[in-house]
Design an enzyme around this catalytic site. Structure first.
Site, PDB file in Angstrom:
ATOM      1  N   HIS A 169      88.085  60.358 -49.649  1.00 58.72           N
ATOM      2  CA  HIS A 169      89.423  60.274 -49.077  1.00 58.72           C
ATOM      3  C   HIS A 169      90.317  59.504 -50.041  1.00 58.72           C
ATOM      4  CE1 HIS A 169      88.364  61.787 -45.094  1.00 58.72           C
ATOM      5  NE2 HIS A 169      87.289  61.021 -45.124  1.00 58.72           N
ATOM      6  N   CYS A 207      85.976  65.817 -47.115  1.00 59.19           N
ATOM      7  CA  CYS A 207      85.022  65.305 -46.132  1.00 59.19           C
ATOM      8  C   CYS A 207      84.561  66.427 -45.191  1.00 59.19           C
ATOM      9  CB  CYS A 207      85.623  64.127 -45.381  1.00 59.19           C
ATOM     10  SG  CYS A 207      84.399  63.068 -44.565  1.00 59.19           S
TER      11      CYS A 207
END
Length: 484
Positions: free
Chosen positions: A430, A333
């Site tokens: 994630h 991310c």
């Protein structure tokens, strides 16, 4: 209406989250329809609920303990601290806006209706709701407009159990002091207390229990020992992360620079549980270990600010040197965004900086955009062709030639990038390391066999262990009244 109880603490980090999770699993194991609820949470460790919005990772874990789908209503207000512009405010799973501390104090009364609405939605069809407070009710300077502790408890008429942390010292004073400074209305909500994180012979604290009862009139509902099973569960916030230095020795050393606005760092928990991996958390002023085989840049709530801090620590030069030695780098991310050539923010979403150079290990650029991606995802690893599942929470669009080698395929679309030399990889997914097969393949790529322990199973087993430990240490009479 469902029965309810609220655990509030004499301070932050007294162990409320773990106690709620353990009570939730204990109630579920007794056949109750139990639900967790936290009116207001402050954490950059967010999850995507089963109904598609952002909630605190802790409430996601507590829902898992309840064996029930997670919902945005379990954590209706989530504050995600950012740089320069205060905190992002998430209400019932969606971005509501941003506010600095004083502005948020004025905003809180407007959010109480949403909190109460979500509480009713959570309680619908449940036998029991276990509510977690935030911080401490003793912060009477914040009592006006409160929605996190007594402000919620009094409006929703939910009885309170106070939790004190004996490990930090001063537990008698913290409990008695809380009693002394609360208003009569708030004090009446407290039905008793729990002592948490006790080490040693519990009988030695009998005089302490007598003293607390003498000052407050409150009964003790139990003295909970230091819970070994808690180490196996995802941590809620960076207060816990600050105490970690490294996991046990392993064949592969993995270095993680700990940046000020680190987010979703529970991505690292499966690696900490892997016996073959030694996870090293590198703090401000420390150098990355030269013998690390892998460097991981985790998520960030403010990519540009954390990238600036990473450079100020000299970690950018150390990561580039690591790469030149043939070392591997993975970015998740915000960490993925840092690995590119540039991060652009023309709308000043993250602050006053419009552009900053990245590490240049991936031939990509990221431009921040106001639309936020929030979704649960299934994926396939572009490196190892194994199944993955996780979630996405991010701002920004990343593009560039290295995206032609996607790190993962999420729901049929390419995501992330792999460098031409194969040493650097980044993705928005994630939960990458939660896949046992992916971890095993990652270790195999370093010449290490035997990885891939069942992480999800270990978390579920830890919740059961936690419930057993709580049943032994909490008052049987109190549990009988609570569970009905």
């Amino acid at each position: 209406m469902a029965k309810a109880i609220m655990l509030q603490g004499t301070g932050s980090d007294v162990g409320k989250t773990i106690l709620v999770a353990g009570l939730c699993r204990l109630a579920a194991n007794r056949g109750l329809a139990v639900r967790p609820f936290k009116p207001q949470n402050m954490s950059n460790n967010a999850a995507v609920s089963d109904d598609g919005g952002e909630i605190g990772r802790a409430q996601w874990l507590q829902a898992l303990a309840c064996r029930t789908p997670s919902s945005v209503h379990m954590n209706p207000v989530l504050l995600k601290p950012q740089s320069e512009i205060g905190s992002q405010v998430i209400v019932q799973g969606k971005v509501f806006g941003s506010a600095k501390g004083r502005d948020y104090q004025r905003l809180k009364p407007q959010l109480l209706d949403a909190v109460l609405q979500s509480y009713e939605a959570t309680a619908e069809g449940a036998d029991l709701v276990i509510v977690e407070g935030a911080g401490s009710p003793a912060e009477i300077n914040l009592r006006a407009g409160d929605i996190a502790n007594m402000g919620f408890a009094t409006r929703a008429d939910v009885p309170v159990v106070l939790v004190g942390d004996i490990d930090r010292g001063g537990v008698i004073a913290s409990l008695v002091g809380t009693h002394a400074i609360l208003s009569d209305e708030d004090r009446r909500m407290i039905t008793g207390y729990i002592i948490n994180k006790f080490r040693g012979d519990i009988s030695l604290f009998s005089e302490g229990v007598d003293a607390i009862g003498g000052f407050t009139g409150w009964p003790c509902f139990g003295i909970v020992p230091w819970l070994s099973s808690a180490r196996k569960l995802p941590a809620e916030d960076s207060v816990v992360l600050e105490r970690l230095t490294r996991s046990a020795k392993g064949a592969l050393k993995v270095a993680v620079p700990v940046l000020p606005r680190i987010a979703n760092f529970d991505d690292l928990d499966p690696l900490m549980a892997e016996p073959a991996i030694e996870l090293c958390f590198v703090r401000s002023g420390e150098a990355l270990p030269a013998d690390a085989g892998l460097v991981i840049l985790p998520g960030s709530k403010s990519t540009i600010a954390d990238l600036r801090d990473l450079k100020a620590e000299g970690w950018d030069r150390q990561i580039i040197a690591h790469h030149r030695r043939g070392g591997r780098v993975i970015g998740i991310c915000g960490g993925y965004q840092m690995l590119g050539r540039k991060v652009l923010d023309p709308l000043r979403i993250e602050g006053d900086t419009a552009e900053i150079d990245g590490l240049g290990l991936l031939d990509v650029e990221t431009e921040m955009a106001p639309e936020k991606t929030v979704r649960n995802s299934t994926a396939i690893s572009g490196e190892y062709a194994v199944a993955l599942s996780g979630y996405e929470i991010h701002l920004g669009l990343t593009q560039g030639s290295d995206c032609q080698r996607p790190a993962v395929i999420i729901d049929g679309r390419p995501d992330g990038a792999i460098s031409g030399d194969g040493l650097t990889m980044g993705t928005y997914l994630h939960g990458l390391f939660t896949s046992d097969t992916y971890r095993a393949k990652l270790l195999e790529s370093f010449g290490i066999s035997g990885g891939g322990t069942n992480y999800r199973q270990s978390v579920d087993a830890a919740l059961d262990e936690l419930s057993v430990e709580l049943e032994k240490s909490l008052s049987a009479d109190w549990l009988a009244r609570l569970f009905g």
